[in-house]
Design an enzyme around this catalytic site. Sequence first.
Site, PDB file in Angstrom:
ATOM      1  N   GLU A   1       1.391   2.048  -3.735  1.00 58.52           N
ATOM      2  CA  GLU A   1       0.919   1.600  -2.424  1.00 58.52           C
ATOM      3  C   GLU A   1       2.009   0.861  -1.642  1.00 58.52           C
ATOM      4  O   GLU A   1       2.756   0.052  -2.192  1.00 58.52           O
ATOM      5  CB  GLU A   1      -0.281   0.679  -2.588  1.00 58.52           C
ATOM      6  CG  GLU A   1      -1.512   1.346  -3.198  1.00 58.52           C
ATOM      7  CD  GLU A   1      -2.077   2.436  -2.310  1.00 58.52           C
ATOM      8  OE1 GLU A   1      -2.023   2.289  -1.068  1.00 58.52           O
ATOM      9  OE2 GLU A   1      -2.571   3.451  -2.862  1.00 58.52           O
TER      10      GLU A   1
ATOM     11  N   ASP B   1       1.185   9.952  -0.456  1.00 61.30           N
ATOM     12  CA  ASP B   1       0.114  10.911  -0.713  1.00 61.30           C
ATOM     13  C   ASP B   1      -0.895  11.040   0.432  1.00 61.30           C
ATOM     14  O   ASP B   1      -1.988  11.573   0.236  1.00 61.30           O
ATOM     15  CB  ASP B   1      -0.622  10.563  -2.017  1.00 61.30           C
ATOM     16  CG  ASP B   1      -1.164   9.134  -2.029  1.00 61.30           C
ATOM     17  OD1 ASP B   1      -1.520   8.605  -0.954  1.00 61.30           O
ATOM     18  OD2 ASP B   1      -1.233   8.546  -3.121  1.00 61.30           O
TER      19      ASP B   1
ATOM     20  N   ARG C   1     -11.687  11.146   4.715  1.00 63.83           N
ATOM     21  CA  ARG C   1     -10.387  11.814   4.690  1.00 63.83           C
ATOM     22  C   ARG C   1     -10.522  13.245   4.176  1.00 63.83           C
ATOM     23  O   ARG C   1     -11.348  13.522   3.306  1.00 63.83           O
ATOM     24  CB  ARG C   1      -9.410  11.046   3.800  1.00 63.83           C
ATOM     25  CG  ARG C   1      -9.132   9.627   4.259  1.00 63.83           C
ATOM     26  CD  ARG C   1      -8.196   8.902   3.299  1.00 63.83           C
ATOM     27  NE  ARG C   1      -8.763   8.777   1.960  1.00 63.83           N
ATOM     28  CZ  ARG C   1      -8.198   8.095   0.968  1.00 63.83           C
ATOM     29  NH1 ARG C   1      -7.031   7.492   1.165  1.00 63.83           N
ATOM     30  NH2 ARG C   1      -8.777   8.032  -0.218  1.00 63.83           N
TER      31      ARG C   1
ATOM     32  N   ARG D   1      -5.656  13.345   2.440  1.00 68.07           N
ATOM     33  CA  ARG D   1      -5.296  12.732   1.157  1.00 68.07           C
ATOM     34  C   ARG D   1      -4.982  13.852   0.179  1.00 68.07           C
ATOM     35  O   ARG D   1      -5.770  14.766  -0.028  1.00 68.07           O
ATOM     36  CB  ARG D   1      -6.467  11.888   0.646  1.00 68.07           C
ATOM     37  CG  ARG D   1      -6.240  11.223  -0.716  1.00 68.07           C
ATOM     38  CD  ARG D   1      -5.170  10.156  -0.617  1.00 68.07           C
ATOM     39  NE  ARG D   1      -5.157   9.290  -1.789  1.00 68.07           N
ATOM     40  CZ  ARG D   1      -4.622   9.581  -2.963  1.00 68.07           C
ATOM     41  NH1 ARG D   1      -4.048  10.762  -3.150  1.00 68.07           N
ATOM     42  NH2 ARG D   1      -4.665   8.720  -3.954  1.00 68.07           N
TER      43      ARG D   1
ATOM     44  N   ASP E   1      -1.544  10.222  -7.254  1.00 65.91           N
ATOM     45  CA  ASP E   1      -1.641   8.872  -6.697  1.00 65.91           C
ATOM     46  C   ASP E   1      -0.236   8.292  -6.691  1.00 65.91           C
ATOM     47  O   ASP E   1       0.421   8.223  -7.731  1.00 65.91           O
ATOM     48  CB  ASP E   1      -2.566   8.003  -7.556  1.00 65.91           C
ATOM     49  CG  ASP E   1      -2.762   6.617  -6.948  1.00 65.91           C
ATOM     50  OD1 ASP E   1      -2.965   6.528  -5.727  1.00 65.91           O
ATOM     51  OD2 ASP E   1      -2.711   5.631  -7.704  1.00 65.91           O
ATOM     52  N   THR E   2       0.242   7.910  -5.513  1.00 62.72           N
ATOM     53  CA  THR E   2       1.566   7.313  -5.405  1.00 62.72           C
ATOM     54  C   THR E   2       1.431   5.804  -5.203  1.00 62.72           C
ATOM     55  O   THR E   2       0.379   5.318  -4.779  1.00 62.72           O
ATOM     56  CB  THR E   2       2.359   7.914  -4.223  1.00 62.72           C
ATOM     57  OG1 THR E   2       1.626   7.705  -2.999  1.00 62.72           O
ATOM     58  CG2 THR E   2       2.586   9.405  -4.425  1.00 62.72           C
TER      59      THR E   2
END
Length: 247
Positions: free
Chosen positions: A57, A38, A101, A49, A54-55
């Site tokens: 980590e 992501d 970001r 971002r 949310d992928t």
Amino acid sequence: MKYFIIFFFILFPVSLFASCPRYGWDETFVVKKINDGDTVTLENGRLVRFIGIDTPEINYRNLSKSEPYALEAKALLERYIRPGDKLKLLYDKTKQDKYGRILAYVYTKTGRNLALLQLKSGLAKHWVIGKNDLLWRCFQDTERQARLRKKAVWSDFDSLNASRLTKSEKGYVYVSGRVTNIELSKKGMIFVLDKKLSVSIRTTKLKVFKENNIDIHLYDKLLLSGKLFFSKGKPKMTLYHPAQILP
């Protein structure tokens, strides 16, 4: 005071939001690096971002210790974009996070929504941060389809039962239960799941729920996502956006 019906509710067909609406791009950049599922780095060095997902980590010190499906999420992006490709960015209300970001919906040069691809593959979970919710409806529906098919991150998904919550389960969780009480006050709405979990929506946020035709009935069975915490030994959760009530 108890209320059985709070807002009008619209049941949307599953297929209605299968594809996100099209918008014009705000800017086009060249991608330099794919950081993870992501996040990408642009040629100018700025990090982007992806909004709305949310992928898992990646642990770059030890890839074997990365979260499940983290490497697969990055690999999916690598199938559609590579360094040197042009990316089209669509902004929402907030264009930058506290880390500096860029926040954007990111598309390939042919117009593929990369966040939507992650959600369809079950390699990302949908979430709304702040006011960036332009595509939340179609993102939520896409996540739902992946969840029902138990794809990737959803393969072993099982929500917590509101009636059996313990202090060891604090943090961001998914909780299911039946609405056993609803109350309104000047501070907002409070409803209870399974006579145990107290869920609050502040007055300032209720407007967003109403604008999105979200209704809560007594005895409805709900699946919620959010941060679970305990106060005076009792489990509580606060909802700030309709996306936290999962279809």
